[in-house]
Scaffold this motif. Sequence first.
Motif, mmCIF file in Angstrom:
data_model
loop_
_atom_site.group_PDB
_atom_site.id
_atom_site.type_symbol
_atom_site.label_atom_id
_atom_site.label_comp_id
_atom_site.label_asym_id
_atom_site.label_seq_id
_atom_site.Cartn_x
_atom_site.Cartn_y
_atom_site.Cartn_z
ATOM 1 N N VAL A 196 0.824 -1.070 0.024
ATOM 2 C CA VAL A 196 0.090 -0.033 -0.051
ATOM 3 C C VAL A 196 0.747 1.112 -0.065
ATOM 4 N N GLY A 197 0.411 2.418 -0.438
ATOM 5 C CA GLY A 197 1.312 3.558 -0.476
ATOM 6 C C GLY A 197 1.814 3.763 -1.818
ATOM 7 N N GLY A 198 3.013 4.526 -2.086
ATOM 8 C CA GLY A 198 3.732 4.844 -3.234
ATOM 9 C C GLY A 198 3.186 6.277 -3.614
ATOM 10 N N ASN A 199 4.317 6.783 -4.422
ATOM 11 C CA ASN A 199 3.915 8.400 -4.736
ATOM 12 C C ASN A 199 3.328 8.418 -5.918
ATOM 13 N N SER A 200 3.283 7.750 -6.896
ATOM 14 C CA SER A 200 2.583 7.789 -8.104
ATOM 15 C C SER A 200 2.105 6.406 -8.783
ATOM 16 N N LEU A 201 0.943 6.401 -9.684
ATOM 17 C CA LEU A 201 0.875 5.137 -10.160
ATOM 18 C C LEU A 201 2.067 4.576 -11.332
ATOM 19 N N LYS A 202 2.609 5.795 -12.036
ATOM 20 C CA LYS A 202 3.800 5.413 -12.858
ATOM 21 C C LYS A 202 4.761 4.596 -11.998
ATOM 22 N N GLU A 203 5.179 5.397 -11.072
ATOM 23 C CA GLU A 203 6.410 4.683 -10.199
ATOM 24 C C GLU A 203 5.970 3.490 -9.379
#
Length: 257
Positions: free
Chosen positions: A208-215
């Motif tokens: 869960v989490g992350g800075n962006s969908l692309k990343e």
Amino acid sequence: MHVAELRFECFADTTINRAQTAINGFLEALRANGQILGREFAVSFHDAEFRVRLMLPEPQSLAHRYHSPWVKQALLALTDAKLLAPREKLLGQDINANESCLETPSWQLLYTSYVHMCSPLRSGDNLLPIPLYRIPATFNGDHKQLIRWQTEWQACDELQMASATKAEFAALEELGSCGSDLFRRGWDLRGRIEYLTKIPTYYYLYRVGGNSLKEELQRPCPRCGNKEWRLSEPLLDLFHFRCDHCRIVSNLSWDYQ
């Protein structure tokens, strides 16, 4: 899963305390071997007979051929407490639970959540739970360490789902980090199961989490750095990443689903 009732009848004078200790020890041994499911078992007493209702992975889960050394020892303790061997009555199938996987899977994985009380070992072909007593004992004659790992994983999952305290962040670290104690112990158990069963066995790493969908789509395997672990199509509509070298599967961050 199926519901069954066990009846323990006294054959000589005994005490509630002696009977309680013997019955609880027997139930705990069954649980540690994966023959019964859940954590708490209500035992009633009436007319010199003790009764308890249990959840079983399959109708024949309590068959003697599946007993661990600790279950057999607990049966002897029942006799010492002046109780007959339990009589079993199968009450029926639990309509709110999945059936168990009884076929040998092509691959398998450790996967659970705080809402699941079934086996944490799942078939990779259909995600159905595999009864633990159907595989060789993982450590010391049964599966107690695996059940303990599952209990701790579920506790962390419940904390992070509640999102009500700072403990959420510590729980997420345990569920989603390759450096956590929970991952280390679970991944080692995974390896032990693969060694014993000779079936490729994976560990589910929560994400869960992350800075962006692309990343998120470009993130590498957190254990070895493999950048090719993303799958073209999700496995079982749940796992978007799989590293065959590290034996890890993971989901696309829930923030982007």
